[in-house]
Structures are given as C-alpha cells and as structure tokens.
Design a protein around this motif. Sequence first.
Motif, PDB file in Angstrom:
ATOM      1  N   HIS A 162       0.866  -1.181   0.000  1.00  0.00           N
ATOM      2  CA  HIS A 162       0.000   0.000   0.000  1.00  0.00           C
ATOM      3  C   HIS A 162       0.902   1.230   0.000  1.00  0.00           C
ATOM      4  CE1 HIS A 162      -4.020  -1.725   0.818  1.00  0.00           C
ATOM      5  NE2 HIS A 162      -3.361  -2.660   1.488  1.00  0.00           N
ATOM      6  N   TYR A 243      -6.975   7.254   6.836  1.00  0.00           N
ATOM      7  CA  TYR A 243      -7.216   5.945   6.242  1.00  0.00           C
ATOM      8  C   TYR A 243      -7.480   4.920   7.340  1.00  0.00           C
ATOM      9  CZ  TYR A 243      -5.636   7.873   1.816  1.00  0.00           C
ATOM     10  OH  TYR A 243      -5.525   8.628   0.669  1.00  0.00           O
ATOM     11  N   HIS A 281      -2.978   5.132  -2.850  1.00  0.00           N
ATOM     12  CA  HIS A 281      -4.104   5.869  -2.264  1.00  0.00           C
ATOM     13  C   HIS A 281      -3.791   7.370  -2.317  1.00  0.00           C
ATOM     14  CE1 HIS A 281      -5.593   2.066  -0.415  1.00  0.00           C
ATOM     15  NE2 HIS A 281      -4.302   1.813  -0.260  1.00  0.00           N
TER      16      HIS A 281
END
Length: 298
Positions: A162, A243, A281
């Motif tokens: 990520h 997040y 992201h």
Amino acid sequence: MPSHNRITVNLPSKSLYSALKKLALKTELTLSGLVQKIVIASLRSDATDTLFLEGLRADTNTDEVKIQKRNLTRILHHTLPVPKEEYTSDKLVTLNARSIVLPDYQYAAPDVKFTRHTQSGTLGANVSDELKKLIRESLKEYVISRVPIVIGQLGGTPDILHLFVKKAVVRYYRDDHGSIIFKIRPELHALPLFINDAMNSPLDLLQVKFKQFKDVAVNGWGNVKYERLVLIDNASTSRSGGYFVGVSLYKLDYIADEYKDFHCMNIVNNTVKKSVNCTVHIHHRDVKFKKTLKPFAP
C-alpha cells in the motif's frame, strides 16, 4: 417446529461455524437451539439475555484472541514473513512501514482550466476541480512507475504494498508561452505486507478506505463485516480524516479474494522475480496547490 417458520442461513466462514459448535457444546444446546437463543437475546433488552450474550463473548475470548487483540496493529508498523522449514534465520526479513519522499516531477496539462475567479493573464489561486483530478491521476501513475525504487528502499520485496500519498505539494506557474507548468513533490507512506502475515491478521488489508473522523464518530464503521475500524498512522496529513482498515469478524482469504484497484507488478530483486500487488491511495485533502510567479529552481 413447522417448516414455514424455518430459516436457512449460510455462514460466511468455517471458523464461525466451528465457534458456534463449540459454544453449543459448552452451553449444552443444539446448534439450532443456540442460534435461536442468540437471535432472541439480541432482539430483547432483558437483563438475563444480556448476561447470556456477555457470557458467550467471554467464552470465545480465549488467550489466543487476547494476544491477537494486543498485537492487532503490529502489522501496520512492520510485517514478518512466516518461517518455512528450509529457511534459516538470516533469510527472514522484516519490512517496516516508512515514509518515502520521491523526486519532484513536472506535469504539463494539455488543456489547462482554472475557475471563473481567475483573472485573465494571471495565475488565480483556484485551480479547477477537473484539472486537480487530472493532476491526481498523473501523480498516481508517477507513483506506480516508481514502485521498484520504493521497494528497493524497503530492504526486501513484499507480497502486497500500500502506498499512501500522505502529502503532495503542487507548485505551478505560467511560462513565456502561456502554458501552465506544474511541479509536484510527493511524500509517501509505504505499508508493505507479507501475504502469510496478512492472512494471520484480522485486519481487512485489501479494503483500506479514507474516512472523515466525524463520520466514523457519528456513524461508526457502518459495515456488518467489521468489529471496528483502526486508523492507519502516518498515512495522511489531513486533520479531518484518515485511512482506516476494518477488524474483520471472519477469517479472510487473501488467495481467493479479488485485488480490486491493485496493480500486479513483477519485481526483480537479487535476480529473483516476484509478483507484488500494489495500490496507490490519494485523497484530495493531502494534495496542496501553491502558485509561484517565477520558474522553479533547477
């Protein structure tokens, strides 16, 4: 019981079915009798029903689960490979979540648009939402192109990666030809994961979402799949949100699950090729625009 009062329910996992069987054995009820009692107790507010449900929770809260809860967020800070018999201790690598600043890069929009508040011949402070979206898409593509460089700074190759754009400063100016030039400096938060480590965690690490703090506080996690939500530290610089990852009620399957919005990339490390599922992201609150009247320094 008459058949017209019967409900058939398919449980989402074998682990939940096994847990119910153990509780039925412990409470000396049939499996259907236990489920019926749980449903009735959940619908009523009787003190006896409340004690019954609390007792079931206590019975399922084993020492292993307690340890798991204490270590719940460990994987968000560092990931550990699961040792195999042929591994020696010097082959095991721990990968840490960390901040990584990428080199600046320039972006020239093919059709630059500013809001109606921009005066002719000047650089208004308000870049149009349409252009901001294009720049965020360009930024995502740039980050994806730098994945091999990012992995090189982690000290090993994860199975899942990520990459959060925790902060991006976009400076822009108009050149002598009237074109608007953008220079972007991205700072990332990298969260590497080994798949076996992720599978041993109750965190749903394939479903990371940006949420407003107020929305989480008022509405909760709003998903029957999760026990609660956990904030991922250092993934965003926004003061109003961040997040979150859900604590799953059921065992997750990282092999069969769909890796939506992930890019599968082949990474070569020490002549060994490995596939890495990576996702980027970006939230608009973490991308800041600043105008400048002079060209950027080289």
